[in-house]
Design an enzyme around this catalytic site. Structure first.
Site, PDB file in Angstrom:
ATOM      1  N   LYS A   1      24.793  -6.651  -1.642  1.00 13.91           N
ATOM      2  CA  LYS A   1      26.244  -6.827  -1.728  1.00 13.91           C
ATOM      3  C   LYS A   1      26.969  -6.150  -0.572  1.00 13.91           C
ATOM      4  O   LYS A   1      28.196  -6.133  -0.521  1.00 13.91           O
ATOM      5  CB  LYS A   1      26.758  -6.257  -3.052  1.00 13.91           C
ATOM      6  CG  LYS A   1      26.139  -6.890  -4.289  1.00 13.91           C
ATOM      7  CD  LYS A   1      26.638  -6.200  -5.555  1.00 13.91           C
ATOM      8  CE  LYS A   1      25.975  -6.786  -6.800  1.00 13.91           C
ATOM      9  NZ  LYS A   1      26.433  -6.097  -8.033  1.00 13.91           N
TER      10      LYS A   1
ATOM     11  N   ARG B   1      11.487   3.956   3.624  1.00 11.85           N
ATOM     12  CA  ARG B   1      10.982   3.009   4.631  1.00 11.85           C
ATOM     13  C   ARG B   1      12.153   2.121   5.022  1.00 11.85           C
ATOM     14  O   ARG B   1      12.836   1.568   4.156  1.00 11.85           O
ATOM     15  CB  ARG B   1       9.843   2.161   4.086  1.00 11.85           C
ATOM     16  CG  ARG B   1       9.491   0.995   5.020  1.00 11.85           C
ATOM     17  CD  ARG B   1       8.194   0.320   4.674  1.00 11.85           C
ATOM     18  NE  ARG B   1       7.057   1.141   5.093  1.00 11.85           N
ATOM     19  CZ  ARG B   1       5.819   0.675   5.189  1.00 11.85           C
ATOM     20  NH1 ARG B   1       5.550  -0.580   4.914  1.00 11.85           N
ATOM     21  NH2 ARG B   1       4.841   1.479   5.572  1.00 11.85           N
TER      22      ARG B   1
ATOM     23  N   ARG C   1       0.808  -1.216   0.000  1.00  7.83           N
ATOM     24  CA  ARG C   1       0.000   0.000   0.000  1.00  7.83           C
ATOM     25  C   ARG C   1       0.841   1.266   0.000  1.00  7.83           C
ATOM     26  O   ARG C   1       0.619   2.169  -0.802  1.00  7.83           O
ATOM     27  CB  ARG C   1      -0.922   0.002   1.231  1.00  7.83           C
ATOM     28  CG  ARG C   1      -2.010  -1.033   1.197  1.00  7.83           C
ATOM     29  CD  ARG C   1      -2.576  -1.292   2.589  1.00  7.83           C
ATOM     30  NE  ARG C   1      -3.551  -2.350   2.568  1.00  7.83           N
ATOM     31  CZ  ARG C   1      -3.252  -3.650   2.489  1.00  7.83           C
ATOM     32  NH1 ARG C   1      -1.977  -4.024   2.413  1.00  7.83           N
ATOM     33  NH2 ARG C   1      -4.199  -4.569   2.472  1.00  7.83           N
ATOM     34  N   THR C   2       1.801   1.346   0.906  1.00 10.43           N
ATOM     35  CA  THR C   2       2.552   2.594   1.050  1.00 10.43           C
ATOM     36  C   THR C   2       3.408   2.875  -0.178  1.00 10.43           C
ATOM     37  O   THR C   2       3.424   3.998  -0.690  1.00 10.43           O
ATOM     38  CB  THR C   2       3.440   2.532   2.313  1.00 10.43           C
ATOM     39  OG1 THR C   2       2.609   2.268   3.450  1.00 10.43           O
ATOM     40  CG2 THR C   2       4.173   3.844   2.524  1.00 10.43           C
TER      41      THR C   2
ATOM     42  N   HIS D   1       5.278   6.672  11.465  1.00  9.46           N
ATOM     43  CA  HIS D   1       4.725   6.511  10.114  1.00  9.46           C
ATOM     44  C   HIS D   1       3.786   7.702   9.895  1.00  9.46           C
ATOM     45  O   HIS D   1       2.564   7.558   9.911  1.00  9.46           O
ATOM     46  CB  HIS D   1       3.971   5.190  10.010  1.00  9.46           C
ATOM     47  CG  HIS D   1       3.657   4.757   8.618  1.00  9.46           C
ATOM     48  ND1 HIS D   1       3.849   5.561   7.517  1.00  9.46           N
ATOM     49  CD2 HIS D   1       3.151   3.585   8.137  1.00  9.46           C
ATOM     50  CE1 HIS D   1       3.480   4.920   6.425  1.00  9.46           C
ATOM     51  NE2 HIS D   1       3.056   3.713   6.777  1.00  9.46           N
TER      52      HIS D   1
END
Length: 306
Positions: A83, A105, A55-56, A133
């Site tokens: 890596k 995020r 969703r975000t 958030h």
């Protein structure tokens, strides 16, 4: 104009109102035949996601594209992170590419704040660990205002895994700023120490508060963050703190049920309740696009009309 959007506590009630009002102006864009406005044409937004998201991430991508910005999508899997590249080196690479805004995020609390020390781009926190958030809280406020006509004076019950929820922390701060009355409900093991200092009421009895709220906000049980046994079983959680057809009938007339998604059907919310209040829960997703358009627009100082 907003320099960065990292925490709800950095905002004032006036700034939040501006974000919500600006989002209202952008909400009609989705109804147009061509779902775009040219206000951020020539700007570049990078979605920098170190955690899985549906969703975000999609919401931010749509928001930037509807503002006519160029969008780069970065996920840790399949990138140089696998890596061993550090967040700092990734940030400096994006800085060298000339991005204007970075939506991040990350699994580590404070990652968004740290990013601002390395780049000149605007930084927008899309969730950092168990910390914050902010755009989820803003879209929730927007949904409450659209459905109930106000935020000030609303009685909001937030139920579930508060300890691990960045959504809960951001939403409580936002509701307090806007004059709502908040009650947190859940098992003692899933409420943080000294939670009473958050400016909320606290209860461990969901049935005891069901006659009160204008908004019942159900938090997802975050199994991926539960590193020990916080309650006996999912079935036991559903029996004591889950919202089902029996409990939903006890809510006041006109009350709404909200959930930030993804839902654990049969745990914090039954299929019956999820489907009964699908209009509100999907409205949260729809409103998320308008809110994120508003935040990007205000952060990047877009010019031009809608």
């Amino acid at each position: 104009m907003i320099p960065h959007l990292l925490n709800i506590e950095d905002l004032t009630a006036e700034t939040i109102t501006t974000i919500l009002d600006t989002a209202k102006g952008f909400s009609d864009v989705a109804l147009r035949p061509i779902k775009k406005v040219p206000v951020l044409r020539g700007r570049t937004v990078c979605n920098l996601f170190y955690e899985d998201s549906t969703r975000t991430r999609i919401s931010f991508e749509l928001a930037a594209k509807r503002l006519s910005a160029d969008v780069l999508n970065f996920s840790a899997s399949g990138s140089s992170v696998s890596k061993g590249e550090s967040l700092k080196d990734t940030a400096l690479t994006l800085q060298a590419m000339g991005v204007d805004a970075i939506v991040i995020r990350h699994w580590a609390s404070g990652a968004a704040q740290q990013l601002t020390r390395w780049v000149d781009a605007k930084v927008l926190n899309a969730g950092d660990g168990c910390h914050q958030h902010p755009t989820q809280a803003l879209l929730d406020l927007y949904t409450m205002r659209e459905r109930l006509g106000r935020i000030e004076g609303l009685r909001v019950v937030i139920c579930g895994d508060v300890t691990h929820s960045r959504v809960a922390r951001s939403l409580v701060q936002a509701l307090n700023l806007m004059g709502a009355e908040v009650t947190l409900v859940g098992p003692p093991t899933l409420l943080p120490p000294r939670v009473e200092t958050w400016g909320v009421s606290v209860s461990h009895d969901l049935d005891g508060v069901l006659g009160k709220p204008d908004v019942l906000y159900l938090l997802r049980v975050q199994a991926e963050r539960l590193h020990r046994q916080y309650f006996p079983s999912a079935r036991e959680y559903a029996r004591i703190w889950g919202m089902d057809a029996r409990r939903v009938k006890r809510l006041p007339a006109g009350a709404i049920v909200m959930h930030p998604g993804p839902m654990n059907r049969g745990v914090e919310i039954s299929a019956h309740v999820a489907d009964s209040y699908a209009g509100v829960i999907t409205a949260q997703v729809t409103n998320g696009i308008a809110i994120r358009m508003s935040c990007l627009y205000l952060m990047l100082g877009g010019e031009g009309g809608q």
